[in-house]
Design a protein around this motif. Structure first.
Motif, PDB file in Angstrom:
ATOM      1  N   LEU A 254       3.693 -34.865   7.998  1.00 52.15           N
ATOM      2  CA  LEU A 254       4.303 -34.376   6.766  1.00 52.15           C
ATOM      3  C   LEU A 254       3.649 -33.086   6.280  1.00 52.15           C
ATOM      4  CD1 LEU A 254       4.757 -37.745   4.819  1.00 52.15           C
ATOM      5  CD2 LEU A 254       6.582 -36.298   5.712  1.00 52.15           C
ATOM      6  N   ILE A 255       2.341 -33.024   6.394  1.00 53.41           N
ATOM      7  CA  ILE A 255       1.639 -31.800   5.966  1.00 53.41           C
ATOM      8  C   ILE A 255       2.065 -30.612   6.819  1.00 53.41           C
ATOM      9  CG2 ILE A 255      -0.643 -30.722   5.840  1.00 53.41           C
ATOM     10  CD1 ILE A 255      -1.732 -33.517   5.075  1.00 53.41           C
ATOM     11  N   LEU A 256       2.219 -30.829   8.133  1.00 53.05           N
ATOM     12  CA  LEU A 256       2.655 -29.743   9.025  1.00 53.05           C
ATOM     13  C   LEU A 256       4.075 -29.291   8.683  1.00 53.05           C
ATOM     14  CD1 LEU A 256       1.202 -31.037  12.416  1.00 53.05           C
ATOM     15  CD2 LEU A 256       0.391 -29.075  11.102  1.00 53.05           C
ATOM     16  N   ALA A 257       4.966 -30.282   8.379  1.00 56.01           N
ATOM     17  CA  ALA A 257       6.351 -29.933   8.029  1.00 56.01           C
ATOM     18  C   ALA A 257       6.402 -29.127   6.743  1.00 56.01           C
ATOM     19  CB  ALA A 257       7.177 -31.221   7.892  1.00 56.01           C
ATOM     20  N   CYS A 258       5.649 -29.518   5.747  1.00 58.39           N
ATOM     21  CA  CYS A 258       5.603 -28.772   4.487  1.00 58.39           C
ATOM     22  C   CYS A 258       5.074 -27.364   4.713  1.00 58.39           C
ATOM     23  CB  CYS A 258       4.716 -29.515   3.481  1.00 58.39           C
ATOM     24  SG  CYS A 258       5.404 -31.070   2.913  1.00 58.39           S
ATOM     25  N   ASN A 259       4.127 -27.211   5.592  1.00 58.59           N
ATOM     26  CA  ASN A 259       3.575 -25.893   5.882  1.00 58.59           C
ATOM     27  C   ASN A 259       4.629 -24.978   6.496  1.00 58.59           C
ATOM     28  OD1 ASN A 259       1.819 -23.803   6.217  1.00 58.59           O
ATOM     29  ND2 ASN A 259       0.640 -24.738   7.874  1.00 58.59           N
ATOM     30  N   SER A 260       5.426 -25.516   7.442  1.00 59.79           N
ATOM     31  CA  SER A 260       6.476 -24.705   8.088  1.00 59.79           C
ATOM     32  C   SER A 260       7.575 -24.333   7.082  1.00 59.79           C
ATOM     33  CB  SER A 260       7.059 -25.481   9.274  1.00 59.79           C
ATOM     34  OG  SER A 260       7.617 -26.697   8.815  1.00 59.79           O
ATOM     35  N   ILE A 261       7.929 -25.253   6.176  1.00 64.81           N
ATOM     36  CA  ILE A 261       8.955 -24.972   5.155  1.00 64.81           C
ATOM     37  C   ILE A 261       8.478 -23.865   4.230  1.00 64.81           C
ATOM     38  CG2 ILE A 261      10.126 -25.957   3.131  1.00 64.81           C
ATOM     39  CD1 ILE A 261      10.138 -28.641   4.713  1.00 64.81           C
TER      40      ILE A 261
END
Length: 278
Positions: A254-261
């Motif tokens: 989830l942290i990685l996905a938020c970073n890409s967004i």
């Protein structure tokens, strides 16, 4: 008081001046049976002599001579003679060196040769300093040897005491084993406790060197007595650990996905701002 001090100073100045005029001769070999009085008597005919010093022979060499059956008188190895005039000392050394001593034919050193040399710029004080230094070194060496011998003696005595104590313990254990093996002796010891056969009559006093605190002994079945966790509890703990591991991985994704967004939004906002500005 001032007069006495001045007189003492004058005497010291005179003696210092006389010391500068005096000369010292060195004798490399002293014949057997020659002593300081004989040497002074033989050399005083050539000039006035102030002081004579002869070095005694090494005690080990003296013991060797006594064992060999030779004369047992005090012998000397080398010597120094101080003349009142250094010119007389130099002349005596040049005249007598290598010559026969002579004298009466009955003397033991009649056929010996003089081995004498004049020492230039050498004073009697230098000789006394050297003698004092040799004496101090000899006394220091003797003290070190005595201390080493005392240490060896103390070490030997301590080992002897320990061996005696150990031998007494072994004898006591052997007698105890004999009493346990023989029931008649055991019964006699129980009936008459004053005359026990397993104890020696005189026991040496043992010196307590070091004392250790005693700990409670560990039982043989200590591993079996120790409480253990049940298998159900261990299985529950392992399942809980697996669940926590999965939750941790989901949070990381989830942290990685938020970073890409966030990166995409930043790029999009930058493009819109450029288009509006143009």
């Amino acid at each position: 008081m001032d007069i006495t001090r001045k007189s003492k100073k004058k005497k010291l100045v005179k003696e210092g001046g006389k010391d500068e005029k005096r000369g010292v001769c060195y004798l490399g070999r002293i014949p057997p049976r020659m002593d300081p009085s004989t040497l002074r008597q033989m050399l005083s005919q050539f000039g006035e002599i102030q002081r004579v010093y002869l070095t005694p022979q090494d005690p080990s060499a003296q013991v060797h001579n006594i064992r060999a059956g030779k004369f047992q008188r005090q012998n000397f190895s080398e010597g120094w003679v101080e003349f009142s005039d250094k010119r007389v000392a130099k002349r005596v050394a040049n005249m007598l060196n290598g010559e026969q001593i002579g004298g009466r034919k009955r003397s033991s050193f009649y056929y010996d040769l003089w081995n004498i040399k004049y020492l230039s710029k050498f004073k009697w004080d230098d000789l006394t300093e050297e003698i004092a230094y040799k004496k101090a070194t000899r006394e220091q060496k003797l003290a070190l040897e005595i201390s080493a011998a005392k240490r060896e003696r103390d070490f030997y005595l301590s080992k002897v005491d320990k061996s005696r104590a150990l031998s007494c313990i072994e004898e006591r254990l052997k007698k105890k084993q004999k009493v346990e093996e023989d029931p008649g002796l055991k019964q006699k010891a129980e009936e008459d406790p004053e005359n026990k056969p397993d104890l020696p009559v005189s026991q040496p006093k043992r010196e307590v060197i070091r004392r250790f605190r005693q700990k409670t002994p560990v039982a043989d079945n200590a591993a079996e007595i120790r409480p253990r966790l049940s298998k159900d509890i261990l299985a529950g703990v392992s399942i809980f650990c697996l669940i926590c591991n999965h939750i941790f991985f989901l949070i990381c994704h989830l942290i990685l996905a938020c970073n890409s967004i966030c990166r995409y939004l930043v790029v999009l906002s930058a493009q819109l701002f450029n288009d509006w500005h143009t």
